[in-house]
Motif scaffolding. Structure first.
Motif, PDB file in Angstrom:
ATOM      1  N   SER A  99       0.949  -1.324   0.193  1.00 47.68           N
ATOM      2  CA  SER A  99      -0.213  -0.428  -0.030  1.00 47.68           C
ATOM      3  C   SER A  99       0.526   0.895   0.053  1.00 47.68           C
ATOM      4  O   SER A  99       0.141   2.445  -0.381  1.00 47.68           O
ATOM      5  N   ALA A 127      -3.640   2.945  -3.704  1.00 51.71           N
ATOM      6  CA  ALA A 127      -3.007   2.136  -1.598  1.00 51.71           C
ATOM      7  C   ALA A 127      -4.256   1.232  -1.464  1.00 51.71           C
ATOM      8  O   ALA A 127      -3.547   0.114  -0.438  1.00 51.71           O
ATOM      9  N   TRP A 128      -5.816   2.409  -1.267  1.00 56.38           N
ATOM     10  CA  TRP A 128      -6.120   1.264  -0.044  1.00 56.38           C
ATOM     11  C   TRP A 128      -6.953  -0.157  -1.446  1.00 56.38           C
ATOM     12  O   TRP A 128      -7.530  -1.266  -0.711  1.00 56.38           O
ATOM     13  N   THR A 130      -5.548  -1.901  -3.213  1.00 55.61           N
ATOM     14  CA  THR A 130      -3.704  -3.198  -3.198  1.00 55.61           C
ATOM     15  C   THR A 130      -3.737  -3.197  -1.671  1.00 55.61           C
ATOM     16  O   THR A 130      -3.311  -4.549  -1.809  1.00 55.61           O
ATOM     17  N   THR A 131      -3.986  -2.290  -0.399  1.00 55.88           N
ATOM     18  CA  THR A 131      -4.454  -3.273   0.902  1.00 55.88           C
ATOM     19  C   THR A 131      -5.259  -4.545   1.259  1.00 55.88           C
ATOM     20  O   THR A 131      -5.219  -5.560   1.369  1.00 55.88           O
TER      21      THR A 131
END
Length: 199
Positions: A99, A127-128, A130-131
Motif C-alpha cells: 500500500s 493504495a487502499w 492494494t491493501t
C-alpha cells in the motif's frame, strides 16, 4: 529224576518268561520312544505356531504402526489456516508495504495540477485497493488451507478419525478466511470505507 525234571521245567519256564520279557521290551522300546517323540513334537508344534503367529502379528502391527499418519501435518495446516485468516483481517506487513509503495507511485505519477478527484484516486484509492487485494489473497489462502485440512481424512486411513482440536482450528481458519475474503471484496469495490466524494 523227577526233581531234576521239575527243576528243568521250572528253569525252562523262567527262561521262556525272561525271553518273552526281553522280546516285549525290545518291541515296546522303540514304540514308547516314538510315542514320547510324537508327544514332544505335539507340544512343541503349538508353541512354534504361536511364536510364528505372534511374530507375524507383531510384524503386521509394526507395519501398520509405521504407516499410520500421526496427524502432525494436519495440525500444522490447521494452525497455518487460522494464522492466515487473522492476517487477512489486518492486511499484514506485506499489504502495508504494498500500500505504501502504491501511494508513492501515485504521488510520482500525479502532477500538482491534477484535479482533487484524480489525486485522491491515484494517491489513496489505489493504495487502499492494494491493501484490500493482499488481504483477499491471504483470506483465500486461509480458506483453501482449512478446506484441505478438513478434507484430508477422506483420502487417508479409513479407520483413523481426525483429532477434535485439528477440526476446531481448521474450521476457525475457514471462518476467518471467509470473513476476510468478504471484507476484501467490500473494500476493493468501495462498498466499505470508499473514497470520499469530491463533488
Amino acid at each position: 529224576m523227577a526233581t531234576k525234571t521239575a527243576e528243568g521245567a521250572t528253569g525252562g519256564t523262567e527262561a521262556g518268561t525272561e525271553a518273552r520279557k526281553d522280546d516285549e521290551t525290545t518291541t515296546a522300546g522303540p514304540a514308547e520312544e516314538q510315542t514320547a517323540d510324537n508327544q514332544a513334537a505335539g507340544e512343541q508344534a503349538p508353541e512354534e505356531a504361536a511364536e510364528a503367529d505372534g511374530g507375524e502379528a507383531g510384524d503386521a502391527t509394526e507395519a501398520a504402526g509405521g504407516k499410520a499418519p500421526s496427524g502432525v501435518g494436519q495440525g500444522a495446516g490447521a494452525v497455518v489456516s487460522a494464522a492466515l485468516g487473522l492476517v487477512s483481517l489486518s492486511g499484514g506487513w506485506i499489504g502495508t508495504v504494498a500500500s505504501a509503495r502504491e501511494q508513492l507511485v501515485g504521488q510520482l505519477r500525479t502532477s500538482s495540477t491534477a484535479s482533487v478527484a484524480t489525486q485522491i484516486k491515484e494517491v489513496y484509492g489505489d493504495a487502499w485497493h492494494t491493501t484490500a487485494l493482499w488481504a483477499g489473497l491471504f483470506a483465500l489462502a486461509a480458506l483453501i488451507t482449512g478446506v484441505v485440512v478438513l478434507a484430508r481424512p477422506a483420502f487417508g486411513a479409513p479407520g483413523r478419525p481426525q483429532a477434535a482440536w485439528i477440526k476446531s482450528v481448521a474450521w476457525a481458519g475457514v471462518s476467518l478466511g471467509v470473513i476476510g475474503l468478504l471484507l476484501a471484496v467490500l473494500k476493493y469495490s468501495d462498498a466499505l470505507l470508499g473514497l470520499p466524494s469530491t463533488g
